[in-house]
Design an enzyme around this catalytic site. Structure first.
Site, PDB file in Angstrom:
ATOM      1  N   ASP A 418       3.951   3.412  -3.689  1.00  0.00           N
ATOM      2  CA  ASP A 418       3.115   3.563  -2.752  1.00  0.00           C
ATOM      3  C   ASP A 418       2.355   5.047  -3.057  1.00  0.00           C
ATOM      4  O   ASP A 418       3.179   6.252  -3.142  1.00  0.00           O
ATOM      5  CB  ASP A 418       3.551   3.671  -1.434  1.00  0.00           C
ATOM      6  CG  ASP A 418       2.778   3.861  -0.397  1.00  0.00           C
ATOM      7  OD1 ASP A 418       1.616   4.206  -0.517  1.00  0.00           O
ATOM      8  OD2 ASP A 418       3.226   3.760   1.037  1.00  0.00           O
ATOM      9  N   ASP A 498      -3.414   0.621   5.839  1.00  0.00           N
ATOM     10  CA  ASP A 498      -2.396  -0.199   6.668  1.00  0.00           C
ATOM     11  C   ASP A 498      -3.013  -0.851   7.778  1.00  0.00           C
ATOM     12  O   ASP A 498      -3.897  -0.556   8.616  1.00  0.00           O
ATOM     13  CB  ASP A 498      -1.563   0.964   7.131  1.00  0.00           C
ATOM     14  CG  ASP A 498      -0.522   1.834   6.036  1.00  0.00           C
ATOM     15  OD1 ASP A 498      -0.847   1.715   4.945  1.00  0.00           O
ATOM     16  OD2 ASP A 498       0.324   2.121   6.460  1.00  0.00           O
TER      17      ASP A 498
END
Ligand code: GLA
Length: 687
Positions: A418, A498
């Site tokens: 990430d 997200d």
């Protein structure tokens, strides 16, 4: 009687569903003067606002402070948080909407960007452009002549929802005296089960293909439903692997590259079943999208070894494993944190050789992984190419080799990597990376090569390990990741920011997926983020805020998209409805189809979008998706854009029933598509 053309027929049927006024909009932004009343947005029922974080507040920011944008105070308005949406029923009874919009000053100093959007009867009327913290408020003024349903949206401005505190200040409608305006949610629909129970006789589920690299440890648990005990066997397994008759687990190592045709068999007291299966020993893994669970959407910073182990046990106990769910992925917060007050997150980041030290909640990572492997499942882990993860734990920057080797030593099968704080490194190290904020998108102008480099580095190191580690790139789609993800050995790549458990978030992400579809295929999947079904909540669990129909749409679309399917809920709170959604083998088969095509939208009619996915057997899965607020009752006859010819058998995949045969040249198909819902059919050519 004049013959109506086929596409006109569809159009007219849908037109009947759309508010008539949607074709009479006048988005002229010029101020209009009216006699009449002012109706304040904050006087409507703002509990109907759905948003990505917190709850909407009347005359206050989302944090409960006075509304303030760029130093100016506002007495009235609604404080919300991206991604946010509220719908207001006007029924043509309002003249104008006006507001001052902007990011609330309470986030000053943090990275925040949002965009305010006003939609009338499914058509965009106004958009603020991306606004950042500190920007002076923009004036929104929209003519509402004829508008029946207004939607006020706040998007994440393209960089995720962190710190996106958004104010609709002095938001008001002018309307005739006595006009009745009200905020509306979706009608409450009780959860309803569509997936029929699995039969007691054996049925072998899961994909028809499995990839492994030569010499890597092999673990595949044959997913099969039916009464236990069950006996498993397999014909044609390559040298080096064997099946355990009681558990159906295939283990060992295949050293010789090749494609092996295998027949899997299962038998119980009620009968037997067999399934053709191909084992491909070669370069590529993840030949079908990974399916499993990830800790983030439910536990976030509260994750622990104990919670992960219990989730793995439920994966088996609930029967999910029998439908192909196999990865158990630990997200952020297994490492030590740079400045948390929580004593369980405090400790050395690494030993003297630079080997990462998990936090106290994970006292024996190797043991945990082994115990999950013993259940026939696989294990995933999370890190960042930056010095810190998004949550502020230790990342891999400077220690990539040690980390790749450590993951392999622990037996890890999946890595989510990430971007997070890598932005500081990417910006040329001007910032001390150790002080870098944990979420930093980096350069304003994207330098593609510089953004690819950290992913290539870890991708190369993972390939050097003596086991197969699925490599999941998480950088929110920057620099057109789909076009280069495969070249760095990536198996999947997040395409968007997200997800949260709101309709606005799920819809926005779903509608963005077509951009990356061309690059998806076996071993390389677009990742629209994890599922928001069941009890989710990022450390603050609650039942998903999606309606049942939105949940059917979500699971169906993710299947059509060939997306990695990662359950994000608290597995110990799985309810019957969620379990039913997650165990439909015909829907899962669409996701796991060996051809690996990602569905795209091939036809839109108003709020209806039709997604088509070609399947290996020549049939097509078709999702008739209704993104509108009203149920759609249509006769569908535009088969050519779906690639359907001749006579077709239509099968309802959720109900697992053949529902119609249709002569595509002459006939139409009656469909009732729930609001924010889907009808998911498979069409197979008939002789
Ligand atoms: C980012 C990712 C999430 C999750 C968190 C962890 O926001 O996109 O999926 O991994 O980081 O901090």
């Amino acid at each position: 009687m004049k013959k109506i053309t086929r596409s006109a027929l569809v159009f007219l049927s849908v037109l009947a569903l759309l508010p008539a006024a949607s074709f009479a909009l006048n988005p002229d932004p010029a101020p209009v003067v009216h006699d009449g009343a002012t109706v304040w947005l904050d006087d409507l029922d703002i509990s109907e606002v759905t948003q990505g974080w917190g709850t909407a507040r009347k005359n206050a920011s989302v944090d409960g402070k006075p509304l303030r944008i760029a130093g100016r105070d506002y007495a009235r308005g609604v404080g919300t948080h991206a991604e946010s949406s509220v719908q207001i029923q006007l029924d043509g009874g309002a003249y104008e909407f006006a507001a001052h919009v902007g990011v609330d000053d309470e986030v000053k100093g943090r990275v925040s960007s949002v965009e305010f959007i006003v939609i009338g009867d499914s058509r965009e009327l106004w958009r603020s452009g991306v606004m950042k913290a500190g920007d002076i408020a923009r004036d929104c003024r929209v003519n509402l002549a004829g508008v029946k349903l207004l939607e006020l949206q706040v998007s994440d401005g393209g960089n995720g929802i962190d710190s996106d505190h958004a104010d609709w200040a002095e938001a008001r409608f002018s309307a005739p005296e006595g006009a009745h305006l009200h905020a509306v949610g979706m009608p409450v629909v009780a959860p309803y089960l569509l997936t029929p129970p699995s039969p007691a006789t054996p049925r072998i589920n899961g994909p028809t293909i499995f990839g492994v690299r030569p010499g890597s440890p092999f673990l595949y648990t044959v997913p099969a439903t039916g009464d236990r005990p069950m006996r498993f066997s397999a014909d044609g397994l390559p040298d080096g692997i064997k099946i355990d008759g009681a558990s159906g687990r295939i283990t060992g190592r295949v050293t010789k590259p090749g494609a092996y045709a295998v027949t899997l068999r299962a038998e119980n007291s009620k009968g037997n079943a067999s399934k053709r299966f191909r084992i491909v020993c070669g370069d590529q893994i993840a030949l079908t999208p990974p399916m499993g669970w990830n800790s983030w959407n439910c536990f976030a910073q509260e994750v622990s070894a104990d919670k992960v182990k219990r989730a793995a046990e439920v994966m088996v106990r609930s029967g999910l494993v029998n439908h192909g769910w196999s990865y158990v992925n630990i997200d952020d917060f297994w490492q030590n944190h740079r400045d948390s007050g929580d004593p369980t997150l405090k400790g050395d980041f690494r030993d003297e050789r630079g080997v990462i030290i998990p936090n106290q909640r994970f006292p024996d990572m190797k043991g945990l992984v082994a115990s999950i492997h013993d259940l026939g499942l696989k294990v995933g882990l999370y890190s960042s190419p930056g010095p810190w993860t998004c949550g502020g734990c230790a990342g891999s920057h400077g220690y990539e080799r040690q980390d790749a080797e450590t993951y392999a030593k622990w037996g890890i099968d999946y890595l989510k990597y990430d971007w997070c704080s890598y932005g500081a490194v990417d910006a040329g190290q001007k910032l001390d990376p150790q002080k870098a904020p944990s979420f930093n998108l980096g350069r304003g102008e994207r330098d593609r090569e510089a953004e690819i480099a950290p992913y290539r580095l870890m991708g190369t190191l993972l390939r050097e390990q003596p086991r197969d580690i699925v490599y999941s790139l998480c950088q929110y789609g920057m620099s057109d990741v789909a076009s280069w993800g495969a070249s760095v050995n990536g198996n999947c790549w997040r395409t968007t920011h997200d997800i949260t458990d709101t309709w606005a978030s799920m819809r926005g992400i779903a509608l963005a997926q077509d951009n990356s579809a061309a690059h998806a295929g076996p071993g390389n999947w677009s990742d629209p983020d994890m599922l928001i079904l069941g009890h989710v909540g990022w450390g603050n669990p609650h039942p998903t805020r999606l309606t049942p129909d939105e949940q059917y749409l979500h699971m169906s679309l993710w299947s059509l998209f060939s997306a990695p399917l990662l359950i994000g809920c608290d597995m110990e709170k799985l309810d019957d409805f969620t379990l039913n959604l997650l165990t439909n083998d015909e829907v899962i088969a669409v996701n796991q189809d060996a051809l690996g095509r990602q569905a795209t939208c091939v036809h839109s009619i108003g709020d209806i979008r039709v997604y088509v996915k070609e399947l290996e057997d020549g049939s097509r899965a078709v999702g008739f998706c209704n993104f509108g607020r009203l149920p759609a009752v249509i006769r569908y006859d535009a088969f050519a854009p779906l690639g359907l010819k001749g006579r077709q058998q239509a099968r309802d995949l959720w109900r697992q029933m053949d529902v119609a045969t249709v002569d595509t040249a002459r006939e139409s198909l009656p469909l009732t598509i729930p609001a924010h819902g889907i009808v998911l059919y498979k069409f197979t050519s008939m002789p």
